[in-house]
Scaffold this motif. Structure first.
Motif, PDB file in Angstrom:
ATOM      1  N   LEU A  97      22.127  14.588  55.823  1.00 24.64           N
ATOM      2  CA  LEU A  97      22.432  14.203  54.444  1.00 24.64           C
ATOM      3  C   LEU A  97      22.568  12.685  54.330  1.00 24.64           C
ATOM      4  N   TRP A  98      23.198  12.084  55.313  1.00 26.25           N
ATOM      5  CA  TRP A  98      23.356  10.629  55.349  1.00 26.25           C
ATOM      6  C   TRP A  98      21.985   9.946  55.388  1.00 26.25           C
ATOM      7  N   LEU A  99      21.058  10.550  56.114  1.00 30.39           N
ATOM      8  CA  LEU A  99      19.718   9.985  56.236  1.00 30.39           C
ATOM      9  C   LEU A  99      18.895  10.181  54.969  1.00 30.39           C
ATOM     10  N   VAL A 100      18.921  11.391  54.429  1.00 31.88           N
ATOM     11  CA  VAL A 100      18.021  11.744  53.331  1.00 31.88           C
ATOM     12  C   VAL A 100      18.453  11.110  52.006  1.00 31.88           C
ATOM     13  N   PHE A 101      19.760  11.043  51.758  1.00 37.22           N
ATOM     14  CA  PHE A 101      20.234  10.561  50.450  1.00 37.22           C
ATOM     15  C   PHE A 101      19.731   9.149  50.123  1.00 37.22           C
ATOM     16  N   PRO A 102      19.935   8.134  50.985  1.00 38.09           N
ATOM     17  CA  PRO A 102      19.433   6.797  50.620  1.00 38.09           C
ATOM     18  C   PRO A 102      17.920   6.741  50.520  1.00 38.09           C
ATOM     19  N   LEU A 103      17.215   7.535  51.338  1.00 38.68           N
ATOM     20  CA  LEU A 103      15.757   7.519  51.269  1.00 38.68           C
ATOM     21  C   LEU A 103      15.267   8.064  49.926  1.00 38.68           C
ATOM     22  N   ILE A 104      15.888   9.136  49.469  1.00 38.51           N
ATOM     23  CA  ILE A 104      15.512   9.696  48.159  1.00 38.51           C
ATOM     24  C   ILE A 104      15.886   8.724  47.054  1.00 38.51           C
ATOM     25  N   LEU A 105      17.073   8.116  47.161  1.00 43.79           N
ATOM     26  CA  LEU A 105      17.534   7.185  46.128  1.00 43.79           C
ATOM     27  C   LEU A 105      16.570   6.010  45.969  1.00 43.79           C
ATOM     28  N   PHE A 106      16.232   5.358  47.070  1.00 44.46           N
ATOM     29  CA  PHE A 106      15.342   4.197  46.992  1.00 44.46           C
ATOM     30  C   PHE A 106      13.911   4.608  46.650  1.00 44.46           C
ATOM     31  N   THR A 107      13.527   5.831  47.015  1.00 45.75           N
ATOM     32  CA  THR A 107      12.202   6.318  46.632  1.00 45.75           C
ATOM     33  C   THR A 107      12.114   6.509  45.125  1.00 45.75           C
ATOM     34  N   LEU A 108      13.166   7.065  44.529  1.00 41.61           N
ATOM     35  CA  LEU A 108      13.176   7.254  43.077  1.00 41.61           C
ATOM     36  C   LEU A 108      13.196   5.916  42.346  1.00 41.61           C
ATOM     37  N   PHE A 109      13.893   4.923  42.915  1.00 41.46           N
ATOM     38  CA  PHE A 109      13.935   3.600  42.294  1.00 41.46           C
ATOM     39  C   PHE A 109      12.666   2.796  42.585  1.00 41.46           C
ATOM     40  N   ARG A 110      11.815   3.303  43.504  1.00 47.81           N
ATOM     41  CA  ARG A 110      10.542   2.656  43.849  1.00 47.81           C
ATOM     42  C   ARG A 110      10.755   1.227  44.368  1.00 47.81           C
ATOM     43  N   ILE A 111      11.797   1.070  45.196  1.00 44.00           N
ATOM     44  CA  ILE A 111      12.094  -0.224  45.815  1.00 44.00           C
ATOM     45  C   ILE A 111      11.600  -0.162  47.260  1.00 44.00           C
ATOM     46  N   GLU A 112      10.603  -0.956  47.601  1.00 40.31           N
ATOM     47  CA  GLU A 112       9.992  -0.880  48.918  1.00 40.31           C
ATOM     48  C   GLU A 112      10.270  -2.162  49.708  1.00 40.31           C
ATOM     49  N   HIS A 113      11.432  -2.174  50.373  1.00 42.37           N
ATOM     50  CA  HIS A 113      11.806  -3.301  51.231  1.00 42.37           C
ATOM     51  C   HIS A 113      12.353  -2.743  52.542  1.00 42.37           C
ATOM     52  N   SER A 114      11.973  -3.355  53.643  1.00 42.85           N
ATOM     53  CA  SER A 114      12.385  -2.834  54.947  1.00 42.85           C
ATOM     54  C   SER A 114      13.894  -2.867  55.140  1.00 42.85           C
ATOM     55  N   ARG A 115      14.586  -3.829  54.514  1.00 43.82           N
ATOM     56  CA  ARG A 115      16.037  -3.928  54.721  1.00 43.82           C
ATOM     57  C   ARG A 115      16.789  -2.715  54.179  1.00 43.82           C
ATOM     58  N   TYR A 116      16.180  -1.978  53.262  1.00 47.11           N
ATOM     59  CA  TYR A 116      16.839  -0.795  52.718  1.00 47.11           C
ATOM     60  C   TYR A 116      16.772   0.393  53.675  1.00 47.11           C
ATOM     61  N   MET A 117      16.117   0.199  54.813  1.00 47.46           N
ATOM     62  CA  MET A 117      16.135   1.232  55.839  1.00 47.46           C
ATOM     63  C   MET A 117      17.410   1.176  56.678  1.00 47.46           C
ATOM     64  N   LEU A 118      18.208   0.122  56.518  1.00 46.99           N
ATOM     65  CA  LEU A 118      19.419  -0.020  57.331  1.00 46.99           C
ATOM     66  C   LEU A 118      20.376   1.161  57.198  1.00 46.99           C
ATOM     67  N   PRO A 119      20.621   1.702  55.980  1.00 47.82           N
ATOM     68  CA  PRO A 119      21.530   2.858  55.905  1.00 47.82           C
ATOM     69  C   PRO A 119      21.033   4.063  56.692  1.00 47.82           C
ATOM     70  N   ALA A 120      19.727   4.157  56.904  1.00 46.71           N
ATOM     71  CA  ALA A 120      19.185   5.295  57.640  1.00 46.71           C
ATOM     72  C   ALA A 120      19.224   5.084  59.148  1.00 46.71           C
ATOM     73  N   SER A 121      19.474   3.875  59.587  1.00 45.57           N
ATOM     74  CA  SER A 121      19.424   3.580  61.020  1.00 45.57           C
ATOM     75  C   SER A 121      20.525   4.306  61.797  1.00 45.57           C
ATOM     76  N   ALA A 122      21.732   4.324  61.232  1.00 51.30           N
ATOM     77  CA  ALA A 122      22.867   4.952  61.944  1.00 51.30           C
ATOM     78  C   ALA A 122      22.651   6.449  62.169  1.00 51.30           C
ATOM     79  N   PRO A 123      22.307   7.254  61.134  1.00 52.46           N
ATOM     80  CA  PRO A 123      22.095   8.682  61.398  1.00 52.46           C
ATOM     81  C   PRO A 123      20.917   8.954  62.321  1.00 52.46           C
TER      82      PRO A 123
END
Length: 367
Positions: free
Chosen positions: A105-131
């Protein structure tokens, strides 16, 4: 929250308008097309750990897939679907899997959020790094507790893919050095990278075959850190012919204080130069701006194309302190690649490369 309050008190409406405008509205309301960017870059950004991450997911969901293969084929579609969801729910909510569910859930939530906002920047992958790290580490921990797991096909596939990844780094680095070395000397770190990648492949294979699995995981981690550090620090700047690193190192060796840097018609390099030197870096888009910049004080450095220096500023009191060669912007095609392989790079240097110069202002402009 305290930081936002402090900034709001200091800067007032300027800060508020920036946060609500550039940082929120402009990131949500824009014309970027919808894509599954983040779900694709999970593989690319975390190589070769992403191979083991996918293996960890495969191991977790394998029991569900096995159970489903024994479902009677005569059941109706909806009954089969209900049973499928029930099995999946019971498995994923089991006490032993709650930590895994939390990580997913920790991994999927930020990925879905940024996908819906259509923001494509590598730094937004940081929240997914920990899970991703936790799921992969738990996968290794389970394999260590049960050494036979290292012989499972799931681990074997991911492990040999990792070896292939490192071998590709060695091969491509060696080819690139062979192609460019006659014209541009390769840094020592880059030469070490190619040898380290080959040594890493051999070492990991030896540890795996000798069943020293704990050492295998430790060695994999160390090789990954050293390889990627060398790759980002030496390889990218060398093969991209990125001169700002060389210029930044030269500027930092100057012991004088209050240095300032101007980049003449090289705006895309301004931010990187500022980050690498920690000094004010200013984009200069006209000769008038360059002249004012030179007059603004002492300890001034200027980066520009050598062609601009010769055509417009050869009478300015500036001394060349360093030079480097960069790729020109051009479209590559199969015909151009074939021509390069046939003629070699030397005959096409003027076509594909241009020179940048680092200048230091000496004296004052003559009015």
């Amino acid at each position: 929250l305290p930081w936002f309050v402090t900034m709001l008190v200091i800067h007032g409406d300027e800060f508020k308008n920036h946060i609500l405008g550039a940082e929120l509205r402009d990131r949500i309301v824009h014309d970027t097309p919808f894509s599954l960017y983040y779900f694709g870059v999970i593989i690319r950004y975390y190589l070769p750990w992403s191979f083991f991450f996918m293996a960890a997911l495969a191991v977790r969901f394998r029991p569900v897939l096995v159970l489903l293969t024994f479902s009677p084929s005569t059941k109706s579609y909806f009954l089969f679907l209900f049973e499928k969801l029930k099995i999946w729910h019971n498995n994923i909510t089991h006490k032993d899997n709650q930590a895994f569910l939390f990580s997913i859930l920790w991994l999927v939530f930020p990925l879905i959020l940024f996908t819906l906002f259509r923001i494509e920047h590598s730094r937004y992958m940081l929240p997914a790094s920990a899970p991703i790290a936790m799921i992969t580490a738990h996968f290794f921990s389970q394999l260590t507790d049960s050494p036979n797991g290292f012989q499972d096909s799931t681990f074997k596939v991911s492990f040999y893919l990792a070896l292939t990844f490192y071998f590709l780094i060695f091969t491509l680095t060696a080819i690139g050095i062979f192609f460019l070395f006659p014209h541009f000397s390769a840094p020592t770190g880059l030469m070490a990278l190619s040898l380290l990648s080959l040594f890493g492949v051999v070492l990991l294979l030896i540890l795996y075959k000798s069943k020293k699995y704990s050492l295998l995981i430790i060695a994999l981690s160390i090789i990954q850190i050293i390889t990627l550090t060398s790759l980002s620090g030496e390889s990218i700047s060398y093969f991209n012919r990125y001169p700002m690193k060389k210029f930044a190192n030269h500027i930092q060796t100057d012991p004088q204080l209050e240095k300032r840097i101007g980049l003449y018609r090289l705006g895309n390099h301004r931010a990187r130069m500022g980050v690498m030197t920690g000094l004010p870096s200013i984009y200069l888009k006209s000769p008038e701006e360059l002249e004012l910049f030179i007059k603004s004080g002492n300890n001034v450095y200027v980066v520009m194309r050598q062609s601009d220096l010769k055509s417009e500023f050869h009478n300015f009191p500036m001394t060349i302190t360093a030079t480097d060669t960069v790729w020109r912007k051009f479209r590559i095609s199969k015909d151009k690649i074939a021509l390069l392989l046939q003629d070699g790079l030397k005959t096409h240097l003027q076509e594909y490369f241009e020179r940048y110069v680092l200048l230091k202002v000496e004296g004052k402009l003559i009015e």
